[in-house]
Write a protein that holds these residues in place. Sequence first.
Motif, PDB file in Angstrom:
ATOM      1  N   LEU A  43       0.854  -1.030   0.040  1.00  0.00           N
ATOM      2  CA  LEU A  43      -0.244  -0.217  -0.352  1.00  0.00           C
ATOM      3  C   LEU A  43       0.984   1.297  -0.334  1.00  0.00           C
ATOM      4  CD1 LEU A  43      -2.662   0.960   0.132  1.00  0.00           C
ATOM      5  CD2 LEU A  43      -2.677   1.030   2.708  1.00  0.00           C
ATOM      6  N   GLU A  44       1.896   1.160   0.489  1.00  0.00           N
ATOM      7  CA  GLU A  44       2.999   2.265   0.772  1.00  0.00           C
ATOM      8  C   GLU A  44       3.929   3.099  -0.766  1.00  0.00           C
ATOM      9  OE1 GLU A  44       5.302   1.499   4.119  1.00  0.00           O
ATOM     10  OE2 GLU A  44       3.881   2.712   5.438  1.00  0.00           O
ATOM     11  N   GLU A  45       4.013   1.862  -1.108  1.00  0.00           N
ATOM     12  CA  GLU A  45       4.438   1.375  -2.308  1.00  0.00           C
ATOM     13  C   GLU A  45       3.785   1.768  -3.280  1.00  0.00           C
ATOM     14  OE1 GLU A  45       6.420  -2.283  -3.474  1.00  0.00           O
ATOM     15  OE2 GLU A  45       7.800  -2.547  -1.604  1.00  0.00           O
ATOM     16  N   GLU A  46       2.798   1.706  -3.638  1.00  0.00           N
ATOM     17  CA  GLU A  46       1.830   2.227  -4.254  1.00  0.00           C
ATOM     18  C   GLU A  46       1.294   4.187  -3.785  1.00  0.00           C
ATOM     19  OE1 GLU A  46      -2.900   0.956  -5.990  1.00  0.00           O
ATOM     20  OE2 GLU A  46      -1.929  -0.085  -4.312  1.00  0.00           O
ATOM     21  N   ILE A  47       0.895   3.924  -2.896  1.00  0.00           N
ATOM     22  CA  ILE A  47       0.727   5.307  -2.212  1.00  0.00           C
ATOM     23  C   ILE A  47       2.204   6.164  -3.048  1.00  0.00           C
ATOM     24  CG2 ILE A  47       0.511   7.041  -0.997  1.00  0.00           C
ATOM     25  CD1 ILE A  47      -0.897   5.306   0.954  1.00  0.00           C
ATOM     26  N   ILE A  48       3.888   6.124  -2.825  1.00  0.00           N
ATOM     27  CA  ILE A  48       4.379   6.807  -3.718  1.00  0.00           C
ATOM     28  C   ILE A  48       4.642   6.302  -5.170  1.00  0.00           C
ATOM     29  CG2 ILE A  48       7.035   6.397  -3.916  1.00  0.00           C
ATOM     30  CD1 ILE A  48       6.730   5.472  -0.558  1.00  0.00           C
ATOM     31  N   SER A  49       4.154   5.123  -5.571  1.00  0.00           N
ATOM     32  CA  SER A  49       4.027   5.251  -7.552  1.00  0.00           C
ATOM     33  C   SER A  49       2.637   6.252  -8.127  1.00  0.00           C
ATOM     34  CB  SER A  49       3.353   3.992  -7.453  1.00  0.00           C
ATOM     35  OG  SER A  49       2.861   3.633  -8.559  1.00  0.00           O
ATOM     36  N   LEU A  50       1.675   6.603  -6.775  1.00  0.00           N
ATOM     37  CA  LEU A  50       0.861   7.285  -6.949  1.00  0.00           C
ATOM     38  C   LEU A  50       0.911   8.781  -7.217  1.00  0.00           C
ATOM     39  CD1 LEU A  50      -2.093   5.662  -5.762  1.00  0.00           C
ATOM     40  CD2 LEU A  50      -2.106   6.122  -8.665  1.00  0.00           C
ATOM     41  N   VAL A  51       1.757   9.143  -6.275  1.00  0.00           N
ATOM     42  CA  VAL A  51       2.751  10.526  -6.062  1.00  0.00           C
ATOM     43  C   VAL A  51       3.366  10.752  -7.490  1.00  0.00           C
ATOM     44  CG1 VAL A  51       3.490  11.703  -4.498  1.00  0.00           C
ATOM     45  CG2 VAL A  51       1.666  10.892  -3.329  1.00  0.00           C
ATOM     46  N   ASN A  52       4.426  10.010  -7.863  1.00  0.00           N
ATOM     47  CA  ASN A  52       5.522   9.896  -8.477  1.00  0.00           C
ATOM     48  C   ASN A  52       4.981  10.148  -9.545  1.00  0.00           C
ATOM     49  OD1 ASN A  52       7.754   9.907  -6.407  1.00  0.00           O
ATOM     50  ND2 ASN A  52       7.757   7.720  -7.275  1.00  0.00           N
ATOM     51  N   LYS A  53       3.065   9.514 -10.217  1.00  0.00           N
ATOM     52  CA  LYS A  53       2.620   9.383 -11.595  1.00  0.00           C
ATOM     53  C   LYS A  53       1.753  10.671 -11.413  1.00  0.00           C
ATOM     54  CE  LYS A  53       0.143   6.847 -14.373  1.00  0.00           C
ATOM     55  NZ  LYS A  53      -0.877   5.669 -14.688  1.00  0.00           N
ATOM     56  N   HIS A  54       1.163  11.259 -10.633  1.00  0.00           N
ATOM     57  CA  HIS A  54       0.649  12.612  -9.959  1.00  0.00           C
ATOM     58  C   HIS A  54       0.670  13.569 -10.003  1.00  0.00           C
ATOM     59  CE1 HIS A  54      -2.268   9.810 -12.408  1.00  0.00           C
ATOM     60  NE2 HIS A  54      -2.447   8.723 -11.177  1.00  0.00           N
ATOM     61  N   GLY A  55       2.124  13.725  -8.931  1.00  0.00           N
ATOM     62  CA  GLY A  55       2.179  14.438  -8.782  1.00  0.00           C
ATOM     63  C   GLY A  55       1.535  14.896  -7.031  1.00  0.00           C
ATOM     64  N   PRO A  56       1.832  15.428  -6.281  1.00  0.00           N
ATOM     65  CA  PRO A  56       0.939  15.684  -4.927  1.00  0.00           C
ATOM     66  C   PRO A  56      -0.091  15.005  -4.667  1.00  0.00           C
ATOM     67  CG  PRO A  56       2.736  17.683  -4.882  1.00  0.00           C
ATOM     68  CD  PRO A  56       2.579  16.636  -6.387  1.00  0.00           C
ATOM     69  N   LEU A  57      -0.400  14.361  -4.414  1.00  0.00           N
ATOM     70  CA  LEU A  57      -2.488  14.446  -3.492  1.00  0.00           C
ATOM     71  C   LEU A  57      -2.560  14.695  -1.979  1.00  0.00           C
ATOM     72  CD1 LEU A  57      -2.024  10.834  -5.320  1.00  0.00           C
ATOM     73  CD2 LEU A  57      -3.185  12.610  -6.470  1.00  0.00           C
ATOM     74  N   ASN A  58      -3.738  15.005  -1.750  1.00  0.00           N
ATOM     75  CA  ASN A  58      -4.170  14.982  -0.725  1.00  0.00           C
ATOM     76  C   ASN A  58      -4.831  13.676   0.053  1.00  0.00           C
ATOM     77  OD1 ASN A  58      -6.913  15.426  -1.363  1.00  0.00           O
ATOM     78  ND2 ASN A  58      -6.713  17.436  -2.027  1.00  0.00           N
ATOM     79  N   ALA A  59      -5.195  14.424   1.036  1.00  0.00           N
ATOM     80  CA  ALA A  59      -5.775  12.575   1.564  1.00  0.00           C
ATOM     81  C   ALA A  59      -7.536  12.252   0.464  1.00  0.00           C
ATOM     82  CB  ALA A  59      -6.055  13.284   2.825  1.00  0.00           C
ATOM     83  N   GLY A  60      -8.117  13.097   0.452  1.00  0.00           N
ATOM     84  CA  GLY A  60      -9.264  13.204  -0.249  1.00  0.00           C
ATOM     85  C   GLY A  60      -8.599  11.806  -1.378  1.00  0.00           C
ATOM     86  N   GLU A  61      -8.169  13.368  -2.226  1.00  0.00           N
ATOM     87  CA  GLU A  61      -7.961  12.389  -3.398  1.00  0.00           C
ATOM     88  C   GLU A  61      -6.942  10.774  -4.155  1.00  0.00           C
ATOM     89  OE1 GLU A  61      -6.587  16.272  -6.158  1.00  0.00           O
ATOM     90  OE2 GLU A  61      -4.779  15.654  -4.827  1.00  0.00           O
ATOM     91  N   LEU A  62      -6.224  10.627  -2.460  1.00  0.00           N
ATOM     92  CA  LEU A  62      -5.577   9.640  -2.648  1.00  0.00           C
ATOM     93  C   LEU A  62      -6.996   8.548  -1.839  1.00  0.00           C
ATOM     94  CD1 LEU A  62      -3.163   7.773  -2.098  1.00  0.00           C
ATOM     95  CD2 LEU A  62      -2.969   8.721  -0.052  1.00  0.00           C
ATOM     96  N   ALA A  63      -7.349   8.549  -0.821  1.00  0.00           N
ATOM     97  CA  ALA A  63      -7.837   8.227  -0.324  1.00  0.00           C
ATOM     98  C   ALA A  63      -9.586   7.352  -1.494  1.00  0.00           C
ATOM     99  CB  ALA A  63      -9.535   8.527   0.788  1.00  0.00           C
ATOM    100  N   GLU A  64      -9.550   8.273  -2.469  1.00  0.00           N
ATOM    101  CA  GLU A  64     -10.866   7.976  -3.165  1.00  0.00           C
ATOM    102  C   GLU A  64     -10.219   6.935  -4.790  1.00  0.00           C
ATOM    103  OE1 GLU A  64     -12.633  10.145  -7.441  1.00  0.00           O
ATOM    104  OE2 GLU A  64     -12.836  11.185  -5.731  1.00  0.00           O
TER     105      GLU A  64
END
Length: 86
Positions: A43-64
Amino acid sequence: MGEGVDPTQMCQRLVDKVAQSRQLMAITDPDLLVLFEDWFEELEEEIISLVNKHGPLNAGELAEKLGLSQRGATFLLSKLKREGKL
């Protein structure tokens, strides 16, 4: 919560205490604990990958994006930032 209380630190302390609890270890199947730890790392790796791909995400965006609660997303983002992974 009262003033001066950092919910992220409080959650982290709770997670740490649960992980260290001998009582929990005595009643928890070690294989289940390993699966949880593996899932959490993925899950942590997936979050890091999403942030690297899409830029900074807020908690709401990440939750969705990951199907998490907003509290869970907030905790994970804070944890990863505190650890210098984001």
